[in-house]
Design a protein around this motif. Sequence first.
Motif, PDB file in Angstrom:
ATOM      1  N   LEU A 123      70.779  50.640  60.812  1.00 45.05           N
ATOM      2  CA  LEU A 123      71.055  50.833  62.234  1.00 45.05           C
ATOM      3  C   LEU A 123      69.962  50.208  63.083  1.00 45.05           C
ATOM      4  N   GLY A 124      70.321  49.876  64.317  1.00 39.28           N
ATOM      5  CA  GLY A 124      69.339  49.360  65.263  1.00 39.28           C
ATOM      6  C   GLY A 124      69.453  50.107  66.578  1.00 39.28           C
ATOM      7  N   GLN A 125      68.366  50.124  67.302  1.00 36.94           N
ATOM      8  CA  GLN A 125      68.320  50.798  68.598  1.00 36.94           C
ATOM      9  C   GLN A 125      67.458  49.932  69.507  1.00 36.94           C
ATOM     10  N   GLY A 126      67.932  49.702  70.706  1.00 35.93           N
ATOM     11  CA  GLY A 126      67.104  48.945  71.635  1.00 35.93           C
ATOM     12  C   GLY A 126      67.916  48.242  72.705  1.00 35.93           C
ATOM     13  N   TRP A 127      67.216  47.500  73.533  1.00 36.73           N
ATOM     14  CA  TRP A 127      67.829  46.856  74.680  1.00 36.73           C
ATOM     15  C   TRP A 127      68.783  45.730  74.300  1.00 36.73           C
ATOM     16  N   HIS A 128      68.726  45.269  73.066  1.00 41.85           N
ATOM     17  CA  HIS A 128      69.705  44.268  72.627  1.00 41.85           C
ATOM     18  C   HIS A 128      71.122  44.842  72.719  1.00 41.85           C
ATOM     19  N   GLU A 162      63.756  50.712  65.599  1.00 44.93           N
ATOM     20  CA  GLU A 162      63.614  50.941  67.033  1.00 44.93           C
ATOM     21  C   GLU A 162      63.135  49.652  67.705  1.00 44.93           C
ATOM     22  N   GLY A 163      63.564  49.454  68.941  1.00 46.41           N
ATOM     23  CA  GLY A 163      63.026  48.346  69.728  1.00 46.41           C
ATOM     24  C   GLY A 163      63.648  46.991  69.444  1.00 46.41           C
ATOM     25  N   VAL A 164      64.910  46.962  69.020  1.00 47.46           N
ATOM     26  CA  VAL A 164      65.593  45.692  68.771  1.00 47.46           C
ATOM     27  C   VAL A 164      65.975  45.089  70.120  1.00 47.46           C
ATOM     28  N   GLU A 165      65.440  43.905  70.418  1.00 50.24           N
ATOM     29  CA  GLU A 165      65.663  43.316  71.736  1.00 50.24           C
ATOM     30  C   GLU A 165      66.403  41.987  71.720  1.00 50.24           C
ATOM     31  N   LEU A 187      66.947  42.009  60.490  1.00 49.87           N
ATOM     32  CA  LEU A 187      67.023  43.391  60.012  1.00 49.87           C
ATOM     33  C   LEU A 187      68.268  43.610  59.148  1.00 49.87           C
ATOM     34  N   HIS A 188      69.373  43.036  59.577  1.00 46.90           N
ATOM     35  CA  HIS A 188      70.614  43.149  58.802  1.00 46.90           C
ATOM     36  C   HIS A 188      70.432  42.525  57.421  1.00 46.90           C
ATOM     37  N   GLN A 189      69.808  41.351  57.372  1.00 47.68           N
ATOM     38  CA  GLN A 189      69.569  40.683  56.087  1.00 47.68           C
ATOM     39  C   GLN A 189      68.659  41.512  55.183  1.00 47.68           C
ATOM     40  N   ALA A 190      67.743  42.263  55.798  1.00 49.31           N
ATOM     41  CA  ALA A 190      66.821  43.100  55.029  1.00 49.31           C
ATOM     42  C   ALA A 190      67.466  44.416  54.592  1.00 49.31           C
ATOM     43  N   GLY A 191      68.690  44.683  55.060  1.00 52.00           N
ATOM     44  CA  GLY A 191      69.399  45.895  54.649  1.00 52.00           C
ATOM     45  C   GLY A 191      69.251  47.074  55.577  1.00 52.00           C
ATOM     46  N   ASP A 213      59.110  52.290  63.535  1.00 56.99           N
ATOM     47  CA  ASP A 213      58.538  52.172  64.876  1.00 56.99           C
ATOM     48  C   ASP A 213      58.701  50.758  65.429  1.00 56.99           C
ATOM     49  N   LYS A 214      58.945  50.694  66.736  1.00 55.16           N
ATOM     50  CA  LYS A 214      59.186  49.409  67.394  1.00 55.16           C
ATOM     51  C   LYS A 214      57.989  48.476  67.333  1.00 55.16           C
ATOM     52  N   SER A 215      56.785  48.999  67.101  1.00 59.01           N
ATOM     53  CA  SER A 215      55.612  48.136  67.027  1.00 59.01           C
ATOM     54  C   SER A 215      55.717  47.134  65.873  1.00 59.01           C
ATOM     55  N   PHE A 216      56.531  47.447  64.860  1.00 54.87           N
ATOM     56  CA  PHE A 216      56.741  46.523  63.746  1.00 54.87           C
ATOM     57  C   PHE A 216      57.952  45.614  63.970  1.00 54.87           C
TER      58      PHE A 216
END
Length: 169
Positions: free
Chosen positions: A146-151, A128-131, A139-143, A94-97
């Motif tokens: 995929l990412g989703q968001g306005w970025h 979710e919510g990668v801006e 996130l990439h470093q953490a493994g 969830d994007k809240s995190f």
Amino acid sequence: MPGVTVSINLSADALHDPDVVQALEMGLALNNLTPSLVIVELTESVMLKSPEMALVIMQSIVGMGMHLSIDDYGAGFSSLTYVKQLPAHELKIDKSFITDLINSRQDRAIVESSIDLGHDFGLKVLAEGVEDQATMDMLHQAGCDLGQGWHFAKALSLPVFKKWALAFK
């Protein structure tokens, strides 16, 4: 567009409708969609009401060749008892995190452990919510897979999306 996945959000109530599988089959046929390119997104709360029926319907969806994604993971009443039973392919954090990932040690701990848990369950993990790029890098470093968001892009109309997507070919 060939090769592009389509995600469908289903509510917990929809998953308890015995006609939902037939409606999905009709939607695939009417839109000439390849089942393996369709992702059905469900929150883990689908298991709170009639878990046996929910599992049967989820197994039918997977049996048709579609993929299941656990949406908004961590935002509701996350029960690992239920999550481990889901025939899912993907876990969406969830994007809240994600929103304050750079500044919040607690959010980082939740995200990193969720990524590890998802991978241990054999799931792809999507944030979710990668801006911004800094969040994506973390996130990439953490493994994270995929990412989703306005970025990546703001919401786009279909014609604009097609042009945008073709630029990456």
